[in-house]
Write a protein that holds these residues in place. Sequence first.
Motif, short mmCIF file in Angstrom:
data_model
loop_
_atom_site.label_atom_id
_atom_site.label_comp_id
_atom_site.label_asym_id
_atom_site.label_seq_id
_atom_site.Cartn_x
_atom_site.Cartn_y
_atom_site.Cartn_z
N ASP A 219 0.82 -1.21 0.00
CA ASP A 219 0.00 0.00 0.00
C ASP A 219 0.86 1.26 0.00
OD1 ASP A 219 0.89 -0.67 2.56
OD2 ASP A 219 -0.78 0.34 3.55
N ASP A 225 -5.29 1.44 -2.57
CA ASP A 225 -6.14 0.63 -3.45
C ASP A 225 -5.40 0.19 -4.71
OD1 ASP A 225 -5.91 3.02 -4.77
OD2 ASP A 225 -8.07 3.30 -5.11
N THR A 243 -7.20 -0.47 -10.27
CA THR A 243 -6.84 -0.71 -8.87
C THR A 243 -6.54 -2.19 -8.68
OG1 THR A 243 -9.14 -1.10 -8.21
CG2 THR A 243 -8.33 1.17 -8.08
N ASP A 245 -5.95 -5.24 -5.13
CA ASP A 245 -5.84 -5.55 -3.72
C ASP A 245 -4.36 -5.53 -3.34
OD1 ASP A 245 -5.74 -6.76 -1.17
OD2 ASP A 245 -7.48 -8.02 -1.60
N THR A 246 -4.00 -4.74 -2.34
CA THR A 246 -2.60 -4.55 -1.99
C THR A 246 -2.15 -5.44 -0.83
OG1 THR A 246 -3.16 -2.72 -0.51
CG2 THR A 246 -2.60 -2.16 -2.79
#
Length: 647
Positions: A219, A225, A243, A245-246
Motif C-alpha cells: 500500500d 487501493d 486498482t 488488492d494490496t
Amino acid sequence: MVAAVAIAGAAAAIASPAAARTGAPSILANRCFALRSVTRAAFVTATGGDRYRVSRKRKSKGGRFYLKPTGLGTYMLRDRGGKLMTVAGASAVTRTGTAGPSAEWRPARITRRYFTIASTANGRALVAQRKGDLALAPPGSAGRAGRFSFVGARHCKRFPEAGVDTRGRPFRGKRTGGRLLGFADMHLHITADLRAGGEVIYGQNFNRFGVAEALGHDDQAHGPDGGLDVTGNLLRGGNPAGTHDTHGWPTFAGWPVHDTYTHQQTYWVWLKRAWEAGERLVVAQTVEDEPLCKIEPRRTHSCDETATVELQIARLRALERYVDAQSGGAGRGWFRLVYSPAQARRAIKRGKLAVLIGMEASDPFGCSEVLGVPQCTRADIDRRLDELYRRGLRSMFVAHWIDNAFAGAAFEGGATGQFISAMQVEETGQPFSSQPCTGADEADGQCNTKGLTDLGRYVIGRLMAKHMLIETDHMSQKARESVLELASASHYPLVSSHTGTGGAWTPSQLKRLYAIGGLASARPDTATKLAGTVFRLRGAVSDRAQFACGLGTDTGGFNALPGARGDARAHPLRYPFKSYDRKVRFSRQRSGTRVYDLNLEGVAHYGLFADLLADVQRQTATRPALRPLFHSADAYVRMWQRAVAHH
C-alpha cells in the motif's frame, strides 16, 4: 559498525572443535537459546512489561530467545512473547514488536564460551547491571558485566517467515560420467524490483528485518487501493487508472498471483523451494530500460542503465550473504554467485544453486542512438564492459525493447508493442522501420529493417574476447542472422534464454544454435504445454540423445506465469508429492496465512515451479520432458566452458 570481531567469519571461529568441546554453540542462526549473564550467574527473562532482567538461576526458569539472522554475524533476539530485544535511547534496553535497526545485535566471541553483544544501532554493549536490569555501556567499558553465554534451549517462538514446506535432503548435482544433475532457469529477474526506477515492482527478494518488511507494505508503494500502480494496472487490465488488492504479508489476499506483473514473485524462500526441487543453475538477469524508467513518476534511483545494473549486482551479493547468514555463516548457504564455469560446476556438485549474472538492457553501456547517431564510442564500450565484468557480469543481451547503437530490436505485438513503439520514438527520436518478415516472425509478420551495426559487430567481438555468453533473443531477425553468422564462423556458442520472446525461432535457426554449442529454453506453461514445447525443441536438434533445454521463466519480466490447468479440478496434482529424484517431499507451500495450490492458482510465485514440474512428472505423456530439463544445468555449464575455451 561495532569494533568487535564478528562471529560470522563464522564457520571457522564458531564451528571449531574446541568450541564444540566447551559446549559453546556452533551456530546461532535460527536457533533457540537461553541467554546467561556470566557476571550475575543467572539467565535473562522478560518482565511483565517492556523490560528484561537477569534474575533466573536455572535455565528452565529463564527466558528463551530465537536468534533470527539479519546478516553475517548480526541477529534479532525474539522472546517467547513475540517481542524483540531493542535499544531505546543511549542506554535503555526494551521489548518491542517492531523489527528494525534498533533491534539488531552483533554477538562477538571473546572466549570459547563467552560473547559480548553490541547494538549495531549505536555500537554500545549489552550489560547486566548489579540490580539485574539490562542496559547499554560504551564500547570497551562493559567489562565482566558485558559477558554472556548462549545456552541451547527449546520452545522458542520462531521469527515469522514464509515456509519452504519440504522434508528431505536436496541432491548433490554430480552424476556418473561427470555430468551434472539439475535444471537451469536461464532467464530469471531476481532483482526486478529495482528496475524502472525502483517503484514499479513492489516487494524485495529479501529484507534483513524479515518477510514483513520485504513483502508487507504494498500500500505504501502502490497506494491503498493499488491506484498508483500505473504500469501494473495497464498490463493487467488495459487501464492505467485501475486498482488492485494490496494485501501481501501475512494474508497475501491480493498477490502474488500468476499474472501479478508488478509484485515480487522471487522472494528468497520461494527460490529456495525451487532449488529443493532440483534447480541447480540460474542466470540472474539484471534489467533496466531507461525509456521506461523515465516515464515512471516515482523513483528511488536514477534511470541510468549501467548504474541500475551495478545496483542490482550489489543486491545479488547482499542476497548471497543473507542466505549464508540464514545457514549459519559465510559459504554455508545454498545460493552461490559464480563467475566461471569451474565455479559453477563445483557449486552444483556440492548441491548448491549456481547463480550467473546477466544483463538485459535497452541501451547497454549507455549506447543509445539518437536520430541515427550513436551516443557512445568504442572506448566507452571497452571501459564500461571492463567495469561490469569486474563486478561479475558474465552474460548479456545486445538489444532489448528498442533500437540502440548496436542493433535493431525485435518487434513486440499487441498493446505491449504499441507501448514500446512510443518508447522507441521518445528515446531515439524516430520510429521503427519495418518490412514483411522473410523468415522467422517478430510481430504479426512485420520485422525490423535495422540489423547489426558496426558498433554491434565490435561489441560482439569484445564479448567473445572476454569469453562472455551472448544472448540472441530480442535482437531483430536481421541482427540475429548476423550474429549467428559471426558465431558460426568462430565456432562460438550463443544463448536463447527465453526462446520465442523477442522474436520467433525457426527450426533451421534452432539447429544452427545447437550446432555451434548453444542452448535454447522452454518458456513456462501448464504441464502439457510445457512438455510440448520441450518436445518441439528436441525435434529441431539432430543429436536427440544429448538434447537439453533449460527453462526460461522470465519471472519478474512484466509477464504472466502459468495459470492453473483447465482440467486441474478433475485431474489434480496430488499433495504431498516428491521431487524428480524422489528424495524431497513437498507439501502445499504456506506464506503467512496463505496456502498455495497449483491446481487452484497455477504458478503464483516462483516456489510453485516445484509443483509445476511435479505436475509434468506425474503424467505419463509429459514425463519424458523432464529428462532434457534436468540435463540443462550441465548443458549450460558445458556451453559456458566452450565459450571460455574459445581462442
